[in-house]
Design an enzyme around this catalytic site. Sequence first.
Site, PDB file in Angstrom:
ATOM      1  N   HIS A   1      34.355  46.740  39.679  1.00 25.75           N
ATOM      2  CA  HIS A   1      32.980  46.360  40.021  1.00 25.75           C
ATOM      3  C   HIS A   1      31.994  47.516  39.846  1.00 25.75           C
ATOM      4  O   HIS A   1      30.788  47.282  39.750  1.00 25.75           O
ATOM      5  CB  HIS A   1      32.920  45.876  41.474  1.00 25.75           C
ATOM      6  CG  HIS A   1      33.163  44.416  41.645  1.00 25.75           C
ATOM      7  ND1 HIS A   1      32.395  43.453  41.027  1.00 25.75           N
ATOM      8  CD2 HIS A   1      34.082  43.747  42.395  1.00 25.75           C
ATOM      9  CE1 HIS A   1      32.831  42.252  41.382  1.00 25.75           C
ATOM     10  NE2 HIS A   1      33.858  42.401  42.202  1.00 25.75           N
TER      11      HIS A   1
ATOM     12  N   GLU B   1      31.776  38.514  38.967  1.00 24.34           N
ATOM     13  CA  GLU B   1      33.187  38.291  39.278  1.00 24.34           C
ATOM     14  C   GLU B   1      34.017  37.871  38.066  1.00 24.34           C
ATOM     15  O   GLU B   1      35.190  38.226  37.968  1.00 24.34           O
ATOM     16  CB  GLU B   1      33.324  37.250  40.400  1.00 24.34           C
ATOM     17  CG  GLU B   1      32.752  37.717  41.729  1.00 24.34           C
ATOM     18  CD  GLU B   1      33.442  38.959  42.298  1.00 24.34           C
ATOM     19  OE1 GLU B   1      34.455  39.411  41.731  1.00 24.34           O
ATOM     20  OE2 GLU B   1      32.956  39.478  43.316  1.00 24.34           O
TER      21      GLU B   1
ATOM     22  N   TYR C   1      35.310  33.691  39.510  1.00 27.81           N
ATOM     23  CA  TYR C   1      36.306  34.689  39.141  1.00 27.81           C
ATOM     24  C   TYR C   1      37.141  34.214  37.947  1.00 27.81           C
ATOM     25  O   TYR C   1      37.213  34.880  36.911  1.00 27.81           O
ATOM     26  CB  TYR C   1      37.257  34.957  40.311  1.00 27.81           C
ATOM     27  CG  TYR C   1      36.642  35.542  41.549  1.00 27.81           C
ATOM     28  CD1 TYR C   1      36.868  36.869  41.902  1.00 27.81           C
ATOM     29  CD2 TYR C   1      35.852  34.780  42.404  1.00 27.81           C
ATOM     30  CE1 TYR C   1      36.333  37.418  43.059  1.00 27.81           C
ATOM     31  CE2 TYR C   1      35.308  35.314  43.561  1.00 27.81           C
ATOM     32  CZ  TYR C   1      35.552  36.630  43.882  1.00 27.81           C
ATOM     33  OH  TYR C   1      35.019  37.162  45.024  1.00 27.81           O
TER      34      TYR C   1
ATOM     35  N   HIS D   1      40.568  45.581  40.877  1.00 33.01           N
ATOM     36  CA  HIS D   1      39.445  44.643  40.874  1.00 33.01           C
ATOM     37  C   HIS D   1      38.199  45.298  41.476  1.00 33.01           C
ATOM     38  O   HIS D   1      37.112  45.275  40.877  1.00 33.01           O
ATOM     39  CB  HIS D   1      39.812  43.379  41.658  1.00 33.01           C
ATOM     40  CG  HIS D   1      38.732  42.352  41.670  1.00 33.01           C
ATOM     41  ND1 HIS D   1      38.641  41.344  40.728  1.00 33.01           N
ATOM     42  CD2 HIS D   1      37.659  42.182  42.485  1.00 33.01           C
ATOM     43  CE1 HIS D   1      37.575  40.611  40.974  1.00 33.01           C
ATOM     44  NE2 HIS D   1      36.959  41.097  42.040  1.00 33.01           N
ATOM     45  N   GLU D   2      38.365  45.895  42.661  1.00 36.28           N
ATOM     46  CA  GLU D   2      37.195  46.435  43.358  1.00 36.28           C
ATOM     47  C   GLU D   2      36.573  47.614  42.615  1.00 36.28           C
ATOM     48  O   GLU D   2      35.349  47.723  42.521  1.00 36.28           O
ATOM     49  CB  GLU D   2      37.565  46.825  44.794  1.00 36.28           C
ATOM     50  CG  GLU D   2      38.085  45.671  45.652  1.00 36.28           C
ATOM     51  CD  GLU D   2      37.189  44.445  45.652  1.00 36.28           C
ATOM     52  OE1 GLU D   2      35.960  44.587  45.506  1.00 36.28           O
ATOM     53  OE2 GLU D   2      37.720  43.320  45.794  1.00 36.28           O
TER      54      GLU D   2
ATOM     55  N   ASP E   1      26.876  31.082  50.065  1.00 37.95           N
ATOM     56  CA  ASP E   1      28.202  31.167  50.686  1.00 37.95           C
ATOM     57  C   ASP E   1      28.969  29.850  50.544  1.00 37.95           C
ATOM     58  O   ASP E   1      30.197  29.842  50.479  1.00 37.95           O
ATOM     59  CB  ASP E   1      28.083  31.505  52.178  1.00 37.95           C
ATOM     60  CG  ASP E   1      28.077  33.008  52.438  1.00 37.95           C
ATOM     61  OD1 ASP E   1      28.681  33.756  51.644  1.00 37.95           O
ATOM     62  OD2 ASP E   1      27.474  33.434  53.444  1.00 37.95           O
TER      63      ASP E   1
ATOM     64  N   GLU F   1      33.202  45.651  47.194  1.00 35.29           N
ATOM     65  CA  GLU F   1      33.004  46.765  46.270  1.00 35.29           C
ATOM     66  C   GLU F   1      31.814  47.643  46.630  1.00 35.29           C
ATOM     67  O   GLU F   1      31.081  48.101  45.755  1.00 35.29           O
ATOM     68  CB  GLU F   1      32.830  46.221  44.852  1.00 35.29           C
ATOM     69  CG  GLU F   1      31.598  45.338  44.636  1.00 35.29           C
ATOM     70  CD  GLU F   1      31.788  43.861  44.937  1.00 35.29           C
ATOM     71  OE1 GLU F   1      30.932  43.052  44.513  1.00 35.29           O
ATOM     72  OE2 GLU F   1      32.788  43.499  45.583  1.00 35.29           O
TER      73      GLU F   1
END
Length: 647
Positions: A311, A330, A396, A307-308, A388, A283
Amino acid sequence: MHEADPTSQSNYLEIATKHITFDWTVDFDNKVITGTATHDFIANIDEVSEVIFDTSYLHIEGVKVDGDVVQDFRLGPKHEVMGSALRVSLPRTLSAGSSILVEIAYRTAANGTALQFLAKEQTQGKIFPFLFSQCQPIHARDLAPVQDTPSVKLTYSASVRSVLPVLLSARRVSPPSDGPAHDGKIIGKDEVVYTYDQPTPIPSYLLAIAAGNLQYQPFQVPDGKQWKSGVWSEPELMDSSFWEFSRDTTSFLAAAENLAGPYRFGVYDLLVLPPSFPYGGMENPCLTFVTPTLLAGDRSLTDVVIHELTHSWFGNGVTHAHASHFWLNEGWTTYVERVLLQIIHSPAHRGLSSVVGHKGLLDALAFFEDQPKYQKLVIDFDYGENPDSAFSRVPYDKGANFLLHIERTLGGLEVFLPYVKDYVTTYMGHSITTETWKNHLYAYFQKNGSEGQIKALNGIDWDAWLHQSGLRLPVEMEYDLTLANPANALADRWYESRHTTDISKLDFKDSDLDNLDANQRAVFLERLESYNEPLPAGHLFHFDKLYTFSKTLSAEIRFRFYALVLKSEAAMYFVQGAANWVIGADDTGVIKGRMKFCRPVFRAIFKVNPDLAISTFRQAQMQFHPIAQNLIAQDLGLDLAGLRVSG
């Protein structure tokens, strides 16, 4: 006192960046960016005598403070995750509110994690190289010396010299986007200076650059809108990219504005990246990066754009303070994405998305059974722990379901959506923690709600949702199954047929799927995979003969098909096909660099044939993004030198 970011070595609580001016040159031959980053700092407290930056894989060539060269700086030892702290002593002590300019001359390294330079052979056109960045969650420190924490929100401007067109996560100043490509100069030969400005404060993980043989085509924007929108891609993908995204993108953005408030970034462009991009989308403000796996040819996957762009309010606008609160980005974005599906399409589409997400969530919770802290919404990261490693569907979908549970507890969308808009208005431009969010939720309903609603909020098991592990959600959720039911019914028929030994007596036809769209087909495959007993090999051979899932060009369907068959007696028959597909050694010709696809497929191959999984990965390792390389290697029990380090 603000809780400190466990992934940053910077002293951002004492002094913070307000604005960065970048002056860069992209060197495709040496696969580096060289230049300067000039920070405009504001002191938060009295008696600040130094600035500490996060860096990783950067070569520091010099430092100036307020325009004067200084020698009093040092690069600390390299931490495996956080990189090296760059400490710059200030020639004068700062008091709260005072400012200072610090310029750092540096160059990136070819072996870093934020930048991926692709050879021309790895691009669609195969004529020019390509560069793109991925700074989330903590890789911006590999692109530039920064205070690499989402708690710091900054504006930036940039001048970038390049022989290939350059895009940044900012508004183009010159040359104009809709003018001739590369300002009319010779692409790949002539150097052009691209200038950009990002006047809206953003966290460092949203710094982004891409460069390659890129063209632009604008979208039609609804009447009355002040923002612009369009798509960038290599020329070879422009027709398919424009067709895929031009119909829906601007209407999606307008719908999001109606729900969450005005769009603040002025430009909403999409960039279709080469296939090694490790995510479905990123995003980056003004310029959402998307995977080419969305080019399905039927617009069936364009909901990723919802979704993007969501953001822009949840993440880019209201930002998590640090990685422990990533679900605020998220979870909120996924929740609002599904509300928009209901508004744009129907409640059934919201329900179908929830069903698909729930399956992904259960898989993620099972994957982290031996690392239960990563099953939590609020993760208590140790200092220097790699965020990560926690990347999954948990923030999410556990987050989205938590917000759905709160919505239902309080009385539904009619009650909840005014609160959503107030939440965005209150914290737009700020970075917050889960506690801040929760306090605002209570404060809003104490002011605008009823005693019964406060009582309902008190009845929520906050600890279970936010701080506890487990293989299931704290509350069993029910979704609208209108669109899921036909897919589930077909799956149930296949499962009920598993004891029929004579395949010729099976009552299935290739037309079974005619009335199921791409998302319903995904639900169909996921339902089949969820049964305790896999279908017999003979059934699966017949299944694939009818539906040809092993040849579909849809990555969303193909990877779910491999998840199904690689757990069955037919696994040895399909495993080589799966291995070829994931690295593009088949008729698709493209690696599946999106981690949603490559990681589970490599893990599934590994369970069937570990040697094949490892040799396949080794064969194509350098075509994957560095972030994906590290995580696939971790999944396969390898280090990146190729040694097997665990069972």
